[in-house]
Design a protein around this motif. Structure first.
Motif, PDB file in Angstrom:
ATOM      1  N   PRO B 294       0.836  -1.203   0.000  1.00 27.85           N
ATOM      2  CA  PRO B 294       0.000   0.000   0.000  1.00 27.85           C
ATOM      3  C   PRO B 294       0.868   1.248   0.000  1.00 27.85           C
ATOM      4  O   PRO B 294       1.918   1.278   0.635  1.00 27.85           O
ATOM      5  CB  PRO B 294      -0.790  -0.123   1.310  1.00 27.85           C
ATOM      6  CG  PRO B 294       0.044  -0.991   2.194  1.00 27.85           C
ATOM      7  CD  PRO B 294       0.750  -1.939   1.276  1.00 27.85           C
ATOM      8  N   MET B 295       0.441   2.241  -0.752  1.00 30.75           N
ATOM      9  CA  MET B 295       1.152   3.520  -0.822  1.00 30.75           C
ATOM     10  C   MET B 295       0.194   4.607  -0.343  1.00 30.75           C
ATOM     11  O   MET B 295      -0.950   4.342  -0.019  1.00 30.75           O
ATOM     12  CB  MET B 295       1.605   3.789  -2.257  1.00 30.75           C
ATOM     13  CG  MET B 295       2.503   2.717  -2.840  1.00 30.75           C
ATOM     14  SD  MET B 295       4.180   2.718  -2.163  1.00 30.75           S
ATOM     15  CE  MET B 295       4.886   4.103  -3.067  1.00 30.75           C
ATOM     16  N   ARG B 296       0.626   5.838  -0.359  1.00 31.74           N
ATOM     17  CA  ARG B 296      -0.193   6.928   0.170  1.00 31.74           C
ATOM     18  C   ARG B 296      -1.247   7.337  -0.872  1.00 31.74           C
ATOM     19  O   ARG B 296      -1.289   8.469  -1.330  1.00 31.74           O
ATOM     20  CB  ARG B 296       0.706   8.117   0.524  1.00 31.74           C
ATOM     21  CG  ARG B 296       0.047   9.154   1.407  1.00 31.74           C
ATOM     22  CD  ARG B 296       1.089  10.132   1.928  1.00 31.74           C
ATOM     23  NE  ARG B 296       1.863  10.740   0.859  1.00 31.74           N
ATOM     24  CZ  ARG B 296       1.560  11.918   0.290  1.00 31.74           C
ATOM     25  NH1 ARG B 296       0.512  12.598   0.666  1.00 31.74           N
ATOM     26  NH2 ARG B 296       2.326  12.420  -0.673  1.00 31.74           N
ATOM     27  N   THR B 297      -2.084   6.369  -1.246  1.00 33.13           N
ATOM     28  CA  THR B 297      -3.104   6.647  -2.262  1.00 33.13           C
ATOM     29  C   THR B 297      -4.478   6.851  -1.656  1.00 33.13           C
ATOM     30  O   THR B 297      -5.431   7.142  -2.368  1.00 33.13           O
ATOM     31  CB  THR B 297      -3.198   5.470  -3.261  1.00 33.13           C
ATOM     32  OG1 THR B 297      -3.496   4.276  -2.524  1.00 33.13           O
ATOM     33  CG2 THR B 297      -1.899   5.276  -4.012  1.00 33.13           C
ATOM     34  N   THR B 298      -4.620   6.643  -0.348  1.00 32.83           N
ATOM     35  CA  THR B 298      -5.900   6.880   0.333  1.00 32.83           C
ATOM     36  C   THR B 298      -5.653   7.823   1.503  1.00 32.83           C
ATOM     37  O   THR B 298      -4.504   8.125   1.836  1.00 32.83           O
ATOM     38  CB  THR B 298      -6.504   5.577   0.885  1.00 32.83           C
ATOM     39  OG1 THR B 298      -5.658   5.089   1.944  1.00 32.83           O
ATOM     40  CG2 THR B 298      -6.617   4.502  -0.180  1.00 32.83           C
ATOM     41  N   LEU B 299      -6.742   8.252   2.125  1.00 37.44           N
ATOM     42  CA  LEU B 299      -6.594   9.181   3.239  1.00 37.44           C
ATOM     43  C   LEU B 299      -6.022   8.487   4.473  1.00 37.44           C
ATOM     44  O   LEU B 299      -5.498   9.129   5.361  1.00 37.44           O
ATOM     45  CB  LEU B 299      -7.945   9.826   3.578  1.00 37.44           C
ATOM     46  CG  LEU B 299      -8.466  10.778   2.489  1.00 37.44           C
ATOM     47  CD1 LEU B 299      -9.855  11.270   2.820  1.00 37.44           C
ATOM     48  CD2 LEU B 299      -7.530  11.976   2.320  1.00 37.44           C
ATOM     49  N   LEU B 300      -6.140   7.155   4.530  1.00 34.68           N
ATOM     50  CA  LEU B 300      -5.580   6.448   5.675  1.00 34.68           C
ATOM     51  C   LEU B 300      -4.158   5.990   5.391  1.00 34.68           C
ATOM     52  O   LEU B 300      -3.793   5.739   4.247  1.00 34.68           O
ATOM     53  CB  LEU B 300      -6.466   5.254   6.074  1.00 34.68           C
ATOM     54  CG  LEU B 300      -7.565   5.682   7.059  1.00 34.68           C
ATOM     55  CD1 LEU B 300      -8.726   6.311   6.318  1.00 34.68           C
ATOM     56  CD2 LEU B 300      -8.024   4.536   7.910  1.00 34.68           C
ATOM     57  N   ALA B 301      -3.387   5.868   6.449  1.00 33.49           N
ATOM     58  CA  ALA B 301      -1.960   5.590   6.302  1.00 33.49           C
ATOM     59  C   ALA B 301      -1.718   4.229   5.658  1.00 33.49           C
ATOM     60  O   ALA B 301      -2.446   3.269   5.901  1.00 33.49           O
ATOM     61  CB  ALA B 301      -1.288   5.645   7.674  1.00 33.49           C
ATOM     62  N   ALA B 302      -0.657   4.165   4.870  1.00 36.48           N
ATOM     63  CA  ALA B 302      -0.306   2.923   4.194  1.00 36.48           C
ATOM     64  C   ALA B 302      -0.017   1.812   5.201  1.00 36.48           C
ATOM     65  O   ALA B 302      -0.400   0.655   4.999  1.00 36.48           O
ATOM     66  CB  ALA B 302       0.908   3.156   3.284  1.00 36.48           C
ATOM     67  N   GLN B 303       0.645   2.163   6.302  1.00 39.39           N
ATOM     68  CA  GLN B 303       0.996   1.137   7.280  1.00 39.39           C
ATOM     69  C   GLN B 303      -0.256   0.521   7.920  1.00 39.39           C
ATOM     70  O   GLN B 303      -0.286  -0.675   8.212  1.00 39.39           O
ATOM     71  CB  GLN B 303       1.918   1.742   8.358  1.00 39.39           C
ATOM     72  CG  GLN B 303       2.357   0.787   9.456  1.00 39.39           C
ATOM     73  CD  GLN B 303       3.127  -0.435   8.921  1.00 39.39           C
ATOM     74  OE1 GLN B 303       3.449  -0.529   7.746  1.00 39.39           O
ATOM     75  NE2 GLN B 303       3.393  -1.384   9.814  1.00 39.39           N
ATOM     76  N   TYR B 304      -1.290   1.353   8.115  1.00 39.40           N
ATOM     77  CA  TYR B 304      -2.562   0.811   8.628  1.00 39.40           C
ATOM     78  C   TYR B 304      -3.132  -0.197   7.648  1.00 39.40           C
ATOM     79  O   TYR B 304      -3.577  -1.291   8.025  1.00 39.40           O
ATOM     80  CB  TYR B 304      -3.566   1.942   8.861  1.00 39.40           C
ATOM     81  CG  TYR B 304      -4.968   1.443   9.132  1.00 39.40           C
ATOM     82  CD1 TYR B 304      -5.321   0.933  10.383  1.00 39.40           C
ATOM     83  CD2 TYR B 304      -5.938   1.435   8.129  1.00 39.40           C
ATOM     84  CE1 TYR B 304      -6.595   0.450  10.626  1.00 39.40           C
ATOM     85  CE2 TYR B 304      -7.211   0.952   8.359  1.00 39.40           C
ATOM     86  CZ  TYR B 304      -7.534   0.463   9.604  1.00 39.40           C
ATOM     87  OH  TYR B 304      -8.798  -0.037   9.839  1.00 39.40           O
TER      88      TYR B 304
END
Lengths: 159, 330
Positions: B294-304
Protein backbone atom coordinates in the motif's frame (compact mmCIF):
# COMPACT_ATOMS: atom_id res chain seq x y z
CA UNK A 1 -23.05 22.12 -23.90
CA UNK A 2 -22.51 19.42 -26.43
CA UNK A 3 -21.97 18.68 -30.07
CA UNK A 4 -23.91 15.46 -29.55
CA UNK A 5 -27.10 15.22 -31.57
CA UNK A 6 -30.27 15.26 -29.53
CA UNK A 7 -32.75 12.45 -29.81
CA UNK A 8 -36.27 11.96 -28.53
CA UNK A 9 -36.29 9.58 -25.55
CA UNK A 10 -39.57 8.15 -24.31
CA UNK A 11 -40.06 6.85 -20.79
CA UNK A 12 -42.68 6.85 -18.07
CA UNK A 13 -42.19 9.56 -15.46
CA UNK A 14 -44.25 9.34 -12.30
CA UNK A 15 -46.74 7.12 -14.08
CA UNK A 16 -47.18 9.27 -17.17
CA UNK A 17 -45.70 8.82 -20.62
CA UNK A 18 -43.03 11.43 -21.31
CA UNK A 19 -40.85 12.29 -24.27
CA UNK A 20 -37.81 14.47 -23.95
CA UNK A 21 -35.45 15.73 -26.64
CA UNK A 22 -32.03 15.17 -25.14
CA UNK A 23 -28.39 14.51 -26.04
CA UNK A 24 -26.76 11.24 -24.98
CA UNK A 25 -24.46 12.98 -22.50
CA UNK A 26 -27.19 14.59 -20.38
CA UNK A 27 -27.72 13.13 -16.93
CA UNK A 28 -31.14 12.16 -15.65
CA UNK A 29 -30.60 14.58 -12.77
CA UNK A 30 -30.22 17.51 -15.17
CA UNK A 31 -33.21 16.45 -17.26
CA UNK A 32 -35.40 16.18 -14.16
CA UNK A 33 -34.31 19.43 -12.57
CA UNK A 34 -33.52 21.68 -15.53
CA UNK A 35 -35.70 20.45 -18.40
CA UNK A 36 -38.73 19.11 -16.54
CA UNK A 37 -38.67 21.41 -13.51
CA UNK A 38 -38.84 18.53 -11.01
CA UNK A 39 -36.52 20.04 -8.43
CA UNK A 40 -37.54 17.68 -5.65
CA UNK A 41 -34.65 15.44 -6.68
CA UNK A 42 -31.61 17.09 -5.11
CA UNK A 43 -28.10 17.60 -6.41
CA UNK A 44 -25.89 16.74 -3.46
CA UNK A 45 -22.33 15.49 -3.93
CA UNK A 46 -23.02 15.16 -7.66
CA UNK A 47 -20.66 12.22 -7.80
CA UNK A 48 -22.56 9.14 -6.63
CA UNK A 49 -21.55 9.33 -2.98
CA UNK A 50 -24.45 10.86 -1.03
CA UNK A 51 -27.81 9.52 -2.27
CA UNK A 52 -29.58 12.92 -2.37
CA UNK A 53 -30.53 12.37 -6.03
CA UNK A 54 -32.00 8.88 -5.46
CA UNK A 55 -34.95 8.14 -7.76
CA UNK A 56 -36.68 4.89 -8.64
CA UNK A 57 -36.07 3.30 -12.02
CA UNK A 58 -38.46 0.41 -12.58
CA UNK A 59 -39.04 0.48 -8.82
CA UNK A 60 -35.35 0.18 -7.86
CA UNK A 61 -33.44 3.03 -6.19
CA UNK A 62 -30.87 4.52 -8.56
CA UNK A 63 -28.70 7.64 -8.52
CA UNK A 64 -29.83 10.27 -11.00
CA UNK A 65 -26.35 11.87 -10.99
CA UNK A 66 -24.79 8.69 -12.40
CA UNK A 67 -27.59 7.84 -14.84
CA UNK A 68 -27.79 9.21 -18.35
CA UNK A 69 -31.26 10.23 -19.55
CA UNK A 70 -30.91 7.98 -22.61
CA UNK A 71 -30.57 4.93 -20.34
CA UNK A 72 -34.13 5.54 -19.13
CA UNK A 73 -35.70 5.03 -22.55
CA UNK A 74 -38.51 2.50 -22.23
CA UNK A 75 -38.26 2.40 -18.42
CA UNK A 76 -40.28 3.88 -15.58
CA UNK A 77 -38.76 6.74 -13.58
CA UNK A 78 -40.28 7.91 -10.30
CA UNK A 79 -39.29 10.98 -8.32
CA UNK A 80 -40.37 12.36 -4.97
CA UNK A 81 -43.07 14.39 -6.75
CA UNK A 82 -44.67 11.14 -7.89
CA UNK A 83 -45.38 9.92 -4.38
CA UNK A 84 -48.06 12.53 -3.75
CA UNK A 85 -51.49 10.91 -3.63
CA UNK A 86 -54.40 13.19 -4.59
CA UNK A 87 -52.44 16.24 -3.57
CA UNK A 88 -51.48 14.77 -0.19
CA UNK A 89 -48.28 13.32 1.10
CA UNK A 90 -47.97 9.54 0.99
CA UNK A 91 -47.93 7.55 4.23
CA UNK A 92 -44.15 7.33 4.05
CA UNK A 93 -43.79 11.07 3.57
CA UNK A 94 -46.19 11.75 6.46
CA UNK A 95 -44.18 9.40 8.66
CA UNK A 96 -41.00 11.39 7.92
CA UNK A 97 -42.91 14.54 8.89
CA UNK A 98 -44.53 13.14 12.05
CA UNK A 99 -41.41 11.37 13.31
CA UNK A 100 -39.11 14.33 12.62
CA UNK A 101 -37.24 12.23 10.10
CA UNK A 102 -36.31 15.43 8.32
CA UNK A 103 -34.41 18.46 9.60
CA UNK A 104 -32.76 20.63 6.96
CA UNK A 105 -34.54 18.43 4.42
CA UNK A 106 -31.90 18.27 1.73
CA UNK A 107 -31.35 14.51 1.97
CA UNK A 108 -35.05 13.81 2.51
CA UNK A 109 -36.22 13.20 -1.08
CA UNK A 110 -33.40 10.71 -1.58
CA UNK A 111 -34.06 9.06 1.77
CA UNK A 112 -37.78 8.78 1.02
CA UNK A 113 -37.19 7.30 -2.43
CA UNK A 114 -34.66 4.77 -1.09
CA UNK A 115 -37.19 3.84 1.62
CA UNK A 116 -40.02 3.66 -0.89
CA UNK A 117 -37.98 1.21 -2.97
CA UNK A 118 -37.36 -0.88 0.14
CA UNK A 119 -40.99 -0.94 1.30
CA UNK A 120 -42.27 -2.02 -2.10
CA UNK A 121 -39.86 -4.96 -2.07
CA UNK A 122 -40.13 -5.69 1.63
CA UNK A 123 -43.25 -4.20 3.28
CA UNK A 124 -42.16 -5.24 6.78
CA UNK A 125 -38.40 -4.60 7.06
CA UNK A 126 -36.35 -4.94 10.22
CA UNK A 127 -34.37 -1.96 11.49
CA UNK A 128 -31.22 -3.64 10.13
CA UNK A 129 -32.83 -4.03 6.70
CA UNK A 130 -33.85 -0.37 6.74
CA UNK A 131 -30.31 0.71 7.61
CA UNK A 132 -28.91 -1.52 4.84
CA UNK A 133 -31.34 -0.03 2.30
CA UNK A 134 -30.35 3.52 3.31
CA UNK A 135 -26.62 2.75 3.41
CA UNK A 136 -26.00 5.01 0.41
CA UNK A 137 -27.95 8.00 1.73
CA UNK A 138 -26.05 10.48 3.87
CA UNK A 139 -27.73 12.83 6.35
CA UNK A 140 -25.74 15.43 8.28
CA UNK A 141 -28.62 16.48 10.59
CA UNK A 142 -30.70 13.71 12.05
CA UNK A 143 -28.24 11.05 13.13
CA UNK A 144 -30.49 8.62 11.22
CA UNK A 145 -32.42 7.38 14.28
CA UNK A 146 -35.55 9.37 13.44
CA UNK A 147 -35.33 8.38 9.79
CA UNK A 148 -35.29 4.67 10.65
CA UNK A 149 -38.19 5.21 13.09
CA UNK A 150 -40.18 7.02 10.41
CA UNK A 151 -39.76 4.13 7.99
CA UNK A 152 -40.70 1.62 10.70
CA UNK A 153 -43.84 3.68 11.38
CA UNK A 154 -44.73 3.83 7.71
CA UNK A 155 -44.29 0.05 7.42
CA UNK A 156 -46.57 -0.49 10.42
CA UNK A 157 -49.28 1.65 8.89
CA UNK A 158 -48.83 4.64 11.21
CA UNK A 159 -49.42 7.55 11.19
CA UNK B 1 -19.04 19.13 -10.90
CA UNK B 2 -18.29 19.56 -14.60
CA UNK B 3 -20.75 18.56 -17.29
CA UNK B 4 -20.17 15.35 -19.15
CA UNK B 5 -18.04 15.72 -22.27
CA UNK B 6 -19.90 15.32 -25.55
CA UNK B 7 -20.31 11.69 -26.58
CA UNK B 8 -22.67 9.43 -28.42
CA UNK B 9 -23.91 6.14 -26.93
CA UNK B 10 -24.00 2.94 -29.01
CA UNK B 11 -26.15 0.05 -27.81
CA UNK B 12 -25.09 -3.14 -29.60
CA UNK B 13 -27.34 -6.16 -29.19
CA UNK B 14 -24.71 -8.87 -29.69
CA UNK B 15 -21.05 -9.57 -28.93
CA UNK B 16 -20.21 -9.34 -32.63
CA UNK B 17 -21.96 -5.97 -32.92
CA UNK B 18 -20.11 -4.68 -29.85
CA UNK B 19 -16.75 -5.77 -31.27
CA UNK B 20 -17.65 -4.09 -34.57
CA UNK B 21 -18.69 -0.91 -32.75
CA UNK B 22 -15.33 -0.90 -30.97
CA UNK B 23 -13.54 -1.10 -34.31
CA UNK B 24 -15.77 1.51 -35.97
CA UNK B 25 -15.19 4.08 -33.27
CA UNK B 26 -11.52 4.53 -32.46
CA UNK B 27 -12.15 6.89 -29.53
CA UNK B 28 -14.64 4.67 -27.75
CA UNK B 29 -15.02 3.20 -24.29
CA UNK B 30 -17.07 0.20 -23.26
CA UNK B 31 -19.51 0.96 -20.45
CA UNK B 32 -22.12 -0.88 -18.42
CA UNK B 33 -23.39 0.53 -15.11
CA UNK B 34 -21.15 3.57 -15.37
CA UNK B 35 -20.97 4.15 -11.61
CA UNK B 36 -17.22 4.80 -11.84
CA UNK B 37 -16.74 5.87 -15.45
CA UNK B 38 -19.42 8.59 -15.37
CA UNK B 39 -17.74 10.24 -12.39
CA UNK B 40 -14.31 10.08 -14.03
CA UNK B 41 -15.65 11.53 -17.28
CA UNK B 42 -17.11 14.44 -15.36
CA UNK B 43 -13.70 14.90 -13.75
CA UNK B 44 -12.23 15.35 -17.20
CA UNK B 45 -10.58 11.93 -17.20
CA UNK B 46 -10.90 10.54 -20.70
CA UNK B 47 -12.80 12.06 -23.61
CA UNK B 48 -14.41 9.22 -25.57
CA UNK B 49 -16.45 10.20 -28.62
CA UNK B 50 -18.51 7.02 -28.22
CA UNK B 51 -19.62 4.98 -25.24
CA UNK B 52 -20.53 1.41 -26.13
CA UNK B 53 -23.15 0.24 -23.64
CA UNK B 54 -22.82 -3.55 -23.27
CA UNK B 55 -25.98 -4.14 -21.25
CA UNK B 56 -28.16 -4.83 -24.27
CA UNK B 57 -26.26 -8.04 -25.08
CA UNK B 58 -28.39 -10.92 -23.76
CA UNK B 59 -25.40 -13.29 -23.29
CA UNK B 60 -23.80 -10.84 -20.87
CA UNK B 61 -26.87 -10.62 -18.66
CA UNK B 62 -27.10 -14.20 -17.30
CA UNK B 63 -25.89 -16.04 -14.22
CA UNK B 64 -25.87 -19.80 -14.62
CA UNK B 65 -25.10 -21.84 -11.52
CA UNK B 66 -25.12 -25.44 -12.73
CA UNK B 67 -23.59 -28.50 -11.04
CA UNK B 68 -20.60 -28.23 -13.39
CA UNK B 69 -19.78 -24.67 -12.37
CA UNK B 70 -20.75 -21.04 -12.23
CA UNK B 71 -20.91 -18.72 -15.25
CA UNK B 72 -21.46 -15.01 -14.64
CA UNK B 73 -22.15 -12.64 -17.53
CA UNK B 74 -20.11 -9.45 -17.42
CA UNK B 75 -23.19 -7.19 -17.49
CA UNK B 76 -24.90 -8.94 -14.55
CA UNK B 77 -25.38 -6.31 -11.86
CA UNK B 78 -23.66 -6.65 -8.51
CA UNK B 79 -27.10 -6.69 -6.84
CA UNK B 80 -28.23 -9.58 -9.05
CA UNK B 81 -25.05 -11.50 -8.26
CA UNK B 82 -25.22 -10.84 -4.50
CA UNK B 83 -28.86 -11.95 -4.35
CA UNK B 84 -28.57 -15.01 -6.57
CA UNK B 85 -29.62 -17.92 -4.33
CA UNK B 86 -27.15 -20.48 -5.74
CA UNK B 87 -24.26 -18.00 -5.60
CA UNK B 88 -25.09 -17.05 -2.01
CA UNK B 89 -25.29 -20.68 -0.90
CA UNK B 90 -22.41 -22.27 -2.87
CA UNK B 91 -20.06 -19.33 -3.43
CA UNK B 92 -20.61 -17.15 -0.34
CA UNK B 93 -17.32 -15.26 -0.77
CA UNK B 94 -18.45 -14.06 -4.21
CA UNK B 95 -21.88 -13.02 -2.93
CA UNK B 96 -20.32 -11.27 0.08
CA UNK B 97 -17.86 -9.38 -2.13
CA UNK B 98 -20.63 -8.29 -4.53
CA UNK B 99 -22.74 -7.10 -1.59
CA UNK B 100 -19.76 -5.18 -0.17
CA UNK B 101 -19.50 -2.85 -3.18
CA UNK B 102 -20.79 0.68 -2.65
CA UNK B 103 -24.41 1.05 -1.55
CA UNK B 104 -27.66 -0.47 -2.92
CA UNK B 105 -28.07 2.08 -5.72
CA UNK B 106 -24.49 1.46 -6.90
CA UNK B 107 -25.01 -2.29 -6.88
CA UNK B 108 -28.28 -1.93 -8.81
CA UNK B 109 -26.33 -0.21 -11.60
CA UNK B 110 -22.76 -1.48 -11.31
CA UNK B 111 -21.82 -4.73 -13.02
CA UNK B 112 -19.47 -7.66 -12.61
CA UNK B 113 -17.41 -6.63 -15.64
CA UNK B 114 -17.26 -3.04 -14.44
CA UNK B 115 -16.03 -4.05 -10.99
CA UNK B 116 -13.39 -6.39 -12.43
CA UNK B 117 -12.21 -3.74 -14.92
CA UNK B 118 -12.52 -0.87 -12.43
CA UNK B 119 -10.03 1.93 -12.90
CA UNK B 120 -7.37 2.23 -10.21
CA UNK B 121 -7.80 4.92 -7.59
CA UNK B 122 -5.61 7.50 -5.87
CA UNK B 123 -6.12 10.71 -3.88
CA UNK B 124 -4.17 12.55 -6.60
CA UNK B 125 -6.28 11.09 -9.43
CA UNK B 126 -9.93 10.91 -8.34
CA UNK B 127 -10.21 14.68 -8.31
CA UNK B 128 -11.78 17.38 -10.45
CA UNK B 129 -10.02 18.56 -13.59
CA UNK B 130 -9.07 21.91 -12.04
CA UNK B 131 -7.68 20.24 -8.90
CA UNK B 132 -5.51 17.89 -10.94
CA UNK B 133 -4.40 20.71 -13.23
CA UNK B 134 -3.49 22.93 -10.25
CA UNK B 135 -1.39 20.03 -8.96
CA UNK B 136 0.43 19.57 -12.27
CA UNK B 137 -1.64 16.48 -13.10
CA UNK B 138 -0.02 13.12 -12.30
CA UNK B 139 1.73 10.18 -13.88
CA UNK B 140 -1.49 8.23 -14.27
CA UNK B 141 -3.11 10.82 -16.54
CA UNK B 142 -1.83 13.89 -18.35
CA UNK B 143 1.20 14.40 -16.06
CA UNK B 144 4.68 12.99 -15.66
CA UNK B 145 5.16 12.76 -11.89
CA UNK B 146 3.64 10.37 -9.41
CA UNK B 147 2.86 12.50 -6.37
CA UNK B 148 2.72 9.37 -4.22
CA UNK B 149 6.29 8.33 -5.09
CA UNK B 150 7.85 11.28 -6.98
CA UNK B 151 11.18 9.55 -7.57
CA UNK B 152 9.52 6.41 -8.91
CA UNK B 153 8.90 5.50 -12.51
CA UNK B 154 5.43 4.03 -12.25
CA UNK B 155 1.92 4.84 -11.07
CA UNK B 156 0.90 3.49 -7.67
CA UNK B 157 -2.87 4.04 -7.87
CA UNK B 158 -4.57 1.13 -6.12
CA UNK B 159 -7.02 -1.33 -7.63
CA UNK B 160 -10.16 -1.12 -5.51
CA UNK B 161 -12.66 -3.63 -6.88
CA UNK B 162 -14.14 -6.02 -4.30
CA UNK B 163 -15.10 -8.86 -6.60
CA UNK B 164 -11.68 -9.76 -8.03
CA UNK B 165 -10.14 -11.34 -4.89
CA UNK B 166 -13.24 -13.45 -4.25
CA UNK B 167 -13.02 -14.78 -7.81
CA UNK B 168 -9.23 -15.20 -7.73
CA UNK B 169 -9.38 -17.56 -4.73
CA UNK B 170 -11.79 -19.72 -6.76
CA UNK B 171 -9.28 -19.77 -9.66
CA UNK B 172 -11.81 -18.07 -11.93
CA UNK B 173 -11.29 -17.76 -15.65
CA UNK B 174 -12.62 -15.06 -17.94
CA UNK B 175 -13.70 -14.84 -21.56
CA UNK B 176 -12.54 -11.76 -23.41
CA UNK B 177 -14.07 -10.71 -26.73
CA UNK B 178 -12.29 -8.58 -29.28
CA UNK B 179 -11.36 -8.27 -32.94
CA UNK B 180 -9.51 -11.61 -32.71
CA UNK B 181 -12.53 -13.52 -31.39
CA UNK B 182 -13.22 -14.77 -27.87
CA UNK B 183 -10.35 -16.07 -25.74
CA UNK B 184 -10.33 -17.66 -22.28
CA UNK B 185 -7.65 -16.93 -19.69
CA UNK B 186 -7.18 -17.02 -15.93
CA UNK B 187 -8.62 -13.92 -14.26
CA UNK B 188 -5.23 -13.35 -12.58
CA UNK B 189 -3.69 -12.68 -16.02
CA UNK B 190 -6.05 -9.75 -16.59
CA UNK B 191 -4.02 -7.63 -14.19
CA UNK B 192 -0.57 -6.02 -14.10
CA UNK B 193 1.20 -4.15 -11.27
CA UNK B 194 1.03 -0.71 -12.88
CA UNK B 195 -1.61 1.75 -11.72
CA UNK B 196 -1.67 3.52 -15.09
CA UNK B 197 -1.98 0.31 -17.13
CA UNK B 198 -3.33 -2.38 -14.80
CA UNK B 199 -5.54 -4.20 -17.32
CA UNK B 200 -4.14 -6.41 -20.06
CA UNK B 201 -7.12 -5.75 -22.35
CA UNK B 202 -6.10 -4.69 -25.86
CA UNK B 203 -7.99 -1.87 -27.61
CA UNK B 204 -11.45 -3.06 -28.64
CA UNK B 205 -11.52 -5.93 -26.13
CA UNK B 206 -14.10 -6.36 -23.39
CA UNK B 207 -15.00 -8.90 -20.73
CA UNK B 208 -17.79 -11.32 -21.69
CA UNK B 209 -18.12 -13.69 -18.75
CA UNK B 210 -16.47 -15.17 -15.68
CA UNK B 211 -16.29 -18.94 -15.25
CA UNK B 212 -15.81 -20.59 -11.85
CA UNK B 213 -15.35 -24.34 -11.37
CA UNK B 214 -17.83 -26.46 -9.39
CA UNK B 215 -17.11 -27.69 -5.85
CA UNK B 216 -15.40 -24.54 -4.65
CA UNK B 217 -13.22 -24.60 -1.54
CA UNK B 218 -14.82 -22.96 1.50
CA UNK B 219 -14.09 -19.26 1.17
CA UNK B 220 -14.95 -15.84 2.52
CA UNK B 221 -14.28 -12.16 1.83
CA UNK B 222 -13.85 -9.14 4.11
CA UNK B 223 -12.87 -5.53 3.56
CA UNK B 224 -11.78 -2.60 5.70
CA UNK B 225 -13.16 0.81 4.82
CA UNK B 226 -13.58 4.20 6.42
CA UNK B 227 -17.38 3.87 6.68
CA UNK B 228 -19.56 0.78 6.82
CA UNK B 229 -21.04 1.56 3.40
CA UNK B 230 -20.29 3.21 0.05
CA UNK B 231 -16.51 3.25 0.45
CA UNK B 232 -13.92 1.44 -1.63
CA UNK B 233 -11.75 -1.02 0.27
CA UNK B 234 -8.69 0.30 2.11
CA UNK B 235 -7.80 -3.37 2.00
CA UNK B 236 -9.93 -6.31 0.95
CA UNK B 237 -9.05 -9.96 1.44
CA UNK B 238 -10.52 -13.23 0.21
CA UNK B 239 -9.40 -16.55 1.64
CA UNK B 240 -10.24 -20.03 0.32
CA UNK B 241 -9.15 -22.78 2.68
CA UNK B 242 -9.68 -26.51 2.31
CA UNK B 243 -8.94 -28.93 5.11
CA UNK B 244 -8.30 -32.65 5.22
CA UNK B 245 -9.09 -33.59 8.77
CA UNK B 246 -7.49 -30.81 10.81
CA UNK B 247 -4.74 -30.07 8.33
CA UNK B 248 -4.95 -27.37 5.69
CA UNK B 249 -4.51 -29.01 2.31
CA UNK B 250 -5.51 -26.12 0.09
CA UNK B 251 -5.05 -22.39 0.63
CA UNK B 252 -5.51 -19.38 -1.62
CA UNK B 253 -5.42 -15.79 -0.38
CA UNK B 254 -6.17 -12.82 -2.65
CA UNK B 255 -5.95 -9.13 -1.91
CA UNK B 256 -7.40 -5.90 -3.24
CA UNK B 257 -7.06 -2.22 -2.35
CA UNK B 258 -3.37 -2.46 -1.46
CA UNK B 259 -1.65 -2.72 -4.85
CA UNK B 260 -2.17 -1.59 -8.42
CA UNK B 261 -3.73 -4.98 -9.10
CA UNK B 262 -5.66 -7.59 -7.16
CA UNK B 263 -3.35 -10.55 -6.69
CA UNK B 264 -3.03 -14.05 -5.28
CA UNK B 265 -0.64 -14.30 -2.35
CA UNK B 266 2.48 -16.28 -3.30
CA UNK B 267 4.08 -18.84 -1.03
CA UNK B 268 0.93 -20.22 0.58
CA UNK B 269 2.10 -23.79 -0.14
CA UNK B 270 4.45 -23.44 2.84
CA UNK B 271 1.38 -23.27 5.07
CA UNK B 272 -0.11 -26.56 3.87
CA UNK B 273 -0.01 -29.79 5.88
CA UNK B 274 -0.54 -28.14 9.26
CA UNK B 275 -3.66 -27.23 11.22
CA UNK B 276 -4.64 -23.58 11.61
CA UNK B 277 -3.15 -22.40 14.89
CA UNK B 278 -2.05 -19.06 16.37
CA UNK B 279 1.51 -19.74 15.13
CA UNK B 280 0.18 -20.67 11.68
CA UNK B 281 -1.84 -17.43 11.61
CA UNK B 282 1.30 -15.46 12.52
CA UNK B 283 3.08 -16.93 9.52
CA UNK B 284 0.12 -16.08 7.27
CA UNK B 285 0.04 -12.52 8.60
CA UNK B 286 3.76 -12.05 7.91
CA UNK B 287 3.33 -13.42 4.38
CA UNK B 288 0.56 -10.89 3.69
CA UNK B 289 2.50 -7.96 5.19
CA UNK B 290 5.51 -8.85 3.05
CA UNK B 291 3.63 -8.93 -0.25
CA UNK B 292 1.14 -6.07 -0.02
CA UNK B 293 2.51 -2.68 -1.00
CA UNK B 294 0.00 0.00 0.00
CA UNK B 295 1.15 3.52 -0.82
CA UNK B 296 -0.19 6.93 0.17
CA UNK B 297 -3.10 6.65 -2.26
CA UNK B 298 -5.90 6.88 0.33
CA UNK B 299 -6.59 9.18 3.24
CA UNK B 300 -5.58 6.45 5.68
CA UNK B 301 -1.96 5.59 6.30
CA UNK B 302 -0.31 2.92 4.19
CA UNK B 303 1.00 1.14 7.28
CA UNK B 304 -2.56 0.81 8.63
CA UNK B 305 -3.68 -0.77 5.37
CA UNK B 306 -0.74 -3.19 5.44
CA UNK B 307 -1.62 -4.33 8.95
CA UNK B 308 -5.37 -4.46 8.38
CA UNK B 309 -4.83 -6.61 5.27
CA UNK B 310 -2.90 -9.11 7.38
CA UNK B 311 -5.46 -9.00 10.20
CA UNK B 312 -8.36 -9.62 7.79
CA UNK B 313 -6.53 -12.57 6.22
CA UNK B 314 -5.86 -14.02 9.68
CA UNK B 315 -9.49 -13.58 10.78
CA UNK B 316 -10.92 -15.23 7.70
CA UNK B 317 -8.40 -18.09 7.79
CA UNK B 318 -9.00 -18.62 11.51
CA UNK B 319 -12.75 -18.96 11.00
CA UNK B 320 -12.38 -21.19 7.93
CA UNK B 321 -9.81 -23.25 9.86
CA UNK B 322 -12.18 -23.99 12.72
CA UNK B 323 -10.95 -21.38 15.21
CA UNK B 324 -12.71 -18.22 16.31
CA UNK B 325 -11.90 -14.93 14.58
CA UNK B 326 -8.96 -14.13 16.88
CA UNK B 327 -7.43 -17.58 16.52
CA UNK B 328 -8.62 -19.34 19.67
CA UNK B 329 -10.24 -22.78 19.63
CA UNK B 330 -13.88 -22.19 18.72
Amino acid sequence: MSQTAKRVRAFRLNGRAHEVLVADNVLLLDTLREALGLTGTKRGCDGGECGACTVLIDGTPRLACLTRTEECEGHGVETIEGLVENGRMSRLQRAFHERLGTQCGYCTPGMVMAAEGLLRRNPDPSAAEIRAALAGNICRCTGYVKIVEAIEDAARGAP
Amino acid sequence: MELLPPFHVATPGSIAAAVAAGQDHAASRFIAGGTDLMVNLRHGIGDPATLIDLRGIPELRHVSAEPDGLVIGAAVTLAELAEHPAVASRYPAIATAAAAVGAPAHRAAGTVGGNLCLDTRCIFYNRSAWWREANGFCLKYQGDTCHVAPTGKRCHAAFSGDLAPALLVHAAEIDIAGPGGVRRQPLAELYAEDGAAHLSLAPGEFLVRVVVAADPWPASYAKARARGAIDFPLAGVAVALRRSGEEVDGLRVALTGTNARPFLLAGTDALLGAPVSPAWLDRLGRLVQKQVSPMRTTLLAAQYRRRVAAALAQRLAATLGGLDAVGRAA
